[in-house]
Design a protein around this motif. Sequence first.
Motif, PDB file in Angstrom:
ATOM      1  N   ARG A  12      10.856  -0.014  -0.430  1.00 33.29           N
ATOM      2  CA  ARG A  12       9.730   0.310  -1.494  1.00 33.29           C
ATOM      3  C   ARG A  12      10.329  -0.056  -2.750  1.00 33.29           C
ATOM      4  O   ARG A  12       9.527  -0.457  -3.748  1.00 33.29           O
ATOM      5  CB  ARG A  12       9.521   1.813  -1.580  1.00 33.29           C
ATOM      6  CG  ARG A  12       8.504   2.269  -2.469  1.00 33.29           C
ATOM      7  CD  ARG A  12       7.128   1.864  -2.030  1.00 33.29           C
ATOM      8  NE  ARG A  12       6.159   2.054  -3.046  1.00 33.29           N
ATOM      9  CZ  ARG A  12       5.157   1.453  -3.464  1.00 33.29           C
ATOM     10  NH1 ARG A  12       4.786   0.118  -3.044  1.00 33.29           N
ATOM     11  NH2 ARG A  12       4.302   1.943  -4.277  1.00 33.29           N
ATOM     12  N   GLN A  20       6.259  -5.425 -10.581  1.00 30.63           N
ATOM     13  CA  GLN A  20       6.393  -5.093 -11.563  1.00 30.63           C
ATOM     14  C   GLN A  20       6.664  -6.516 -12.408  1.00 30.63           C
ATOM     15  O   GLN A  20       6.066  -6.675 -13.429  1.00 30.63           O
ATOM     16  CB  GLN A  20       7.783  -4.220 -12.090  1.00 30.63           C
ATOM     17  CG  GLN A  20       7.919  -3.971 -13.452  1.00 30.63           C
ATOM     18  CD  GLN A  20       9.309  -3.377 -13.675  1.00 30.63           C
ATOM     19  OE1 GLN A  20      10.428  -3.789 -13.184  1.00 30.63           O
ATOM     20  NE2 GLN A  20       9.448  -2.293 -14.427  1.00 30.63           N
ATOM     21  N   THR A  26       1.064   0.343 -12.210  1.00 38.77           N
ATOM     22  CA  THR A  26       0.312   1.314 -12.805  1.00 38.77           C
ATOM     23  C   THR A  26       1.356   2.544 -13.031  1.00 38.77           C
ATOM     24  O   THR A  26       2.403   2.434 -13.055  1.00 38.77           O
ATOM     25  CB  THR A  26      -0.523   1.926 -11.565  1.00 38.77           C
ATOM     26  OG1 THR A  26       0.208   2.479 -10.565  1.00 38.77           O
ATOM     27  CG2 THR A  26      -1.606   0.961 -11.146  1.00 38.77           C
ATOM     28  N   GLU A  27       0.511   3.505 -13.625  1.00 37.52           N
ATOM     29  CA  GLU A  27       1.453   4.660 -14.300  1.00 37.52           C
ATOM     30  C   GLU A  27       2.290   5.330 -13.125  1.00 37.52           C
ATOM     31  O   GLU A  27       3.533   5.605 -13.271  1.00 37.52           O
ATOM     32  CB  GLU A  27       0.756   5.724 -15.106  1.00 37.52           C
ATOM     33  CG  GLU A  27       0.554   4.922 -16.529  1.00 37.52           C
ATOM     34  CD  GLU A  27      -0.385   6.168 -17.309  1.00 37.52           C
ATOM     35  OE1 GLU A  27      -0.365   7.440 -16.996  1.00 37.52           O
ATOM     36  OE2 GLU A  27      -1.025   5.873 -18.358  1.00 37.52           O
ATOM     37  N   GLN A  28       1.577   5.613 -11.906  1.00 37.36           N
ATOM     38  CA  GLN A  28       2.100   6.290 -10.669  1.00 37.36           C
ATOM     39  C   GLN A  28       2.982   5.455 -10.123  1.00 37.36           C
ATOM     40  O   GLN A  28       4.122   5.968  -9.818  1.00 37.36           O
ATOM     41  CB  GLN A  28       0.885   6.473  -9.736  1.00 37.36           C
ATOM     42  CG  GLN A  28       1.486   7.296  -8.708  1.00 37.36           C
ATOM     43  CD  GLN A  28       0.337   7.417  -7.662  1.00 37.36           C
ATOM     44  OE1 GLN A  28      -0.936   7.077  -7.872  1.00 37.36           O
ATOM     45  NE2 GLN A  28       0.619   7.945  -6.522  1.00 37.36           N
ATOM     46  N   GLN A  29       2.935   4.064 -10.007  1.00 38.75           N
ATOM     47  CA  GLN A  29       3.954   3.086  -9.575  1.00 38.75           C
ATOM     48  C   GLN A  29       5.155   3.058 -10.471  1.00 38.75           C
ATOM     49  O   GLN A  29       6.185   3.159 -10.055  1.00 38.75           O
ATOM     50  CB  GLN A  29       3.417   1.809  -9.358  1.00 38.75           C
ATOM     51  CG  GLN A  29       2.372   1.614  -8.262  1.00 38.75           C
ATOM     52  CD  GLN A  29       1.772   0.320  -8.021  1.00 38.75           C
ATOM     53  OE1 GLN A  29       1.409  -0.415  -9.300  1.00 38.75           O
ATOM     54  NE2 GLN A  29       1.344  -0.187  -7.012  1.00 38.75           N
ATOM     55  N   GLN A  30       4.999   3.180 -11.746  1.00 36.61           N
ATOM     56  CA  GLN A  30       5.983   3.104 -12.585  1.00 36.61           C
ATOM     57  C   GLN A  30       7.054   4.308 -12.501  1.00 36.61           C
ATOM     58  O   GLN A  30       8.211   4.245 -12.502  1.00 36.61           O
ATOM     59  CB  GLN A  30       5.660   2.968 -14.013  1.00 36.61           C
ATOM     60  CG  GLN A  30       6.747   2.862 -15.235  1.00 36.61           C
ATOM     61  CD  GLN A  30       7.589   1.686 -14.801  1.00 36.61           C
ATOM     62  OE1 GLN A  30       7.256   0.499 -14.804  1.00 36.61           O
ATOM     63  NE2 GLN A  30       8.974   1.817 -14.840  1.00 36.61           N
ATOM     64  N   ALA A  31       6.263   5.575 -12.144  1.00 34.82           N
ATOM     65  CA  ALA A  31       6.944   6.879 -12.173  1.00 34.82           C
ATOM     66  C   ALA A  31       7.626   6.710 -10.948  1.00 34.82           C
ATOM     67  O   ALA A  31       8.970   7.132 -10.693  1.00 34.82           O
ATOM     68  CB  ALA A  31       6.205   8.147 -12.116  1.00 34.82           C
ATOM     69  N   GLU A  32       7.368   6.118  -9.793  1.00 32.58           N
ATOM     70  CA  GLU A  32       7.906   6.135  -8.495  1.00 32.58           C
ATOM     71  C   GLU A  32       9.073   4.990  -8.604  1.00 32.58           C
ATOM     72  O   GLU A  32      10.062   5.304  -8.191  1.00 32.58           O
ATOM     73  CB  GLU A  32       7.109   5.342  -7.542  1.00 32.58           C
ATOM     74  CG  GLU A  32       7.475   5.424  -6.092  1.00 32.58           C
ATOM     75  CD  GLU A  32       6.655   4.722  -5.182  1.00 32.58           C
ATOM     76  OE1 GLU A  32       6.970   4.819  -3.702  1.00 32.58           O
ATOM     77  OE2 GLU A  32       5.265   4.559  -5.309  1.00 32.58           O
ATOM     78  N   ASP A  34      10.691   4.666 -11.482  1.00 33.10           N
ATOM     79  CA  ASP A  34      11.750   5.326 -12.185  1.00 33.10           C
ATOM     80  C   ASP A  34      12.649   6.217 -11.413  1.00 33.10           C
ATOM     81  O   ASP A  34      13.959   6.264 -11.251  1.00 33.10           O
ATOM     82  CB  ASP A  34      11.243   5.922 -13.363  1.00 33.10           C
ATOM     83  CG  ASP A  34      10.627   5.001 -14.343  1.00 33.10           C
ATOM     84  OD1 ASP A  34      10.875   3.700 -14.371  1.00 33.10           O
ATOM     85  OD2 ASP A  34       9.643   5.480 -15.228  1.00 33.10           O
TER      86      ASP A  34
END
Length: 108
Positions: A12, A20, A26-32, A34
């Motif tokens: 993942r 990236q 997306t914001e959700q993907q960026q949080a995941e 991180d």
Amino acid sequence: MSDQYTPTPTDRLMDLLAEQAGSGLTEQQQAELDALLRESLEHAEGEFELAAAALGESYASDEIEAMPAHLRERCIGSARAVLTEEPPRVQIAPPAPIRFTPVRQPRR
């Protein structure tokens, strides 16, 4: 047993780093991403972007650098060795005879 594939955290992480570098997250993907990067000791944010930039820069250059002679000779030697190898001999067994047993009709 489920037929659905569940990616490992490393898989993942690789997917998110690639996305990236390609189209952004997306914001959700960026949080995941991180969260996964905080757990990872081997990977860093932006590593795919750096690789993509280096690759892009190498293709953008009009200069073509010649391969070093020692490396060129090594590649040619390896290719010759592979091309001159004798292919493995495969022994094929003769076909087995087919035996025909006639079917007898029942007596009436």
